[in-house]
Design an enzyme around this catalytic site. Sequence first.
Site, PDB file in Angstrom:
ATOM      1  N   TYR A 148      23.556 100.475  -7.059  1.00  0.00           N
ATOM      2  CA  TYR A 148      23.096 100.477  -9.281  1.00  0.00           C
ATOM      3  C   TYR A 148      24.409 101.175  -9.783  1.00  0.00           C
ATOM      4  O   TYR A 148      24.801 100.784 -10.980  1.00  0.00           O
ATOM      5  CB  TYR A 148      21.968 100.510  -9.051  1.00  0.00           C
ATOM      6  CG  TYR A 148      20.413  99.315 -10.097  1.00  0.00           C
ATOM      7  CD1 TYR A 148      21.120  98.903 -11.059  1.00  0.00           C
ATOM      8  CD2 TYR A 148      19.748 101.215 -10.385  1.00  0.00           C
ATOM      9  CE1 TYR A 148      20.240  98.788 -11.881  1.00  0.00           C
ATOM     10  CE2 TYR A 148      19.074 101.336 -11.521  1.00  0.00           C
ATOM     11  CZ  TYR A 148      19.872  99.779 -12.344  1.00  0.00           C
ATOM     12  OH  TYR A 148      18.725  99.648 -12.977  1.00  0.00           O
ATOM     13  N   GLU A 155      28.970  97.773 -15.854  1.00  0.00           N
ATOM     14  CA  GLU A 155      28.427  97.066 -17.590  1.00  0.00           C
ATOM     15  C   GLU A 155      28.595  98.024 -18.878  1.00  0.00           C
ATOM     16  O   GLU A 155      29.142  97.194 -19.874  1.00  0.00           O
ATOM     17  CB  GLU A 155      27.033  96.826 -16.941  1.00  0.00           C
ATOM     18  CG  GLU A 155      26.428  95.455 -16.724  1.00  0.00           C
ATOM     19  CD  GLU A 155      24.997  95.950 -15.528  1.00  0.00           C
ATOM     20  OE1 GLU A 155      24.192  96.069 -16.467  1.00  0.00           O
ATOM     21  OE2 GLU A 155      24.439  95.861 -14.500  1.00  0.00           O
TER      22      GLU A 155
END
Length: 215
Positions: A148, A155
Site C-alpha cells: 500500500y 501514484e
Amino acid sequence: MANKLSPFNPLAIYNLVSAGLWAYLLYRVIVVYPKLGQPAFFQDTRATLNAIQCGALIEIFNSLTGIVRAPLLTTVAQVASRLLLTVGVFQFLPESYNAHNFTFLTLLIAWSTTEVVRYSFYYCNLTLSSGAPRILIVLRYNLFWILYPLGVASELLILYSSLSVAETNYPVAVKWGLIAGMLVYIPGFPMLFSHMVAQRKKVMKSSKSHEKKQS
C-alpha cells in the site's frame, strides 16, 4: 457454510476474471518488461491497464446496491484515485516523466500483486465451504504493510511528474485538478490504511481462534 455461492455466480466470476487479468499484468512486469524496457513497456501496457482498472467501476455499483458489504466511501476513494492515474495521466498526459521509468513498474507491482491476492481471496470465500485458504488470508491482511505505501508513493510520484505536462498542454484548471487529487491523499491514505489495519486485527484474531478450536 451451507450458503456459499456457486462458482458460476456472477460475483464469483467477476472476482475470478479480475484475479486473472491482474495476474496477466503481473506476468507482463516479470516477463515482458525485461524484453521491452521503458518507455516502450509503458506505451505497450497503459491501454490494457486502463481497461482493467475501469472494470473496477463495477465495485462501486456493487457497494452502492448492497451486493457486497464494502464501505461505499472507501470503495469510491480507491477506484477514483486509480482512475486519476490510468485515465487522467496515462491516457491524457502520457508524456509524464515518471510513467516512463521504474516508478511505473513499482506501481504495477503494488497494484497487480494486491489485486491478485484480493480477488482470489474473495473468490475462494464465495465458492469454498471452508473459505479462503490460510495462505490467502495471511497474504491479504499482511502484504498491505508494504504494497500500500509502495503503491501510494508511486501514484504520487507519477502525479507530480504530470503537473508540468498539464501546465504546458492544458488549461490551468487541469493542473489544479491534479493538485487537488494529490491533496486528497493527505486524509485518504490514513483513512484507508487504518481501515486495513483494523480489518487485519479483526480477521487475524478470528483466524487464530478458529485454529485453536480445530487443534
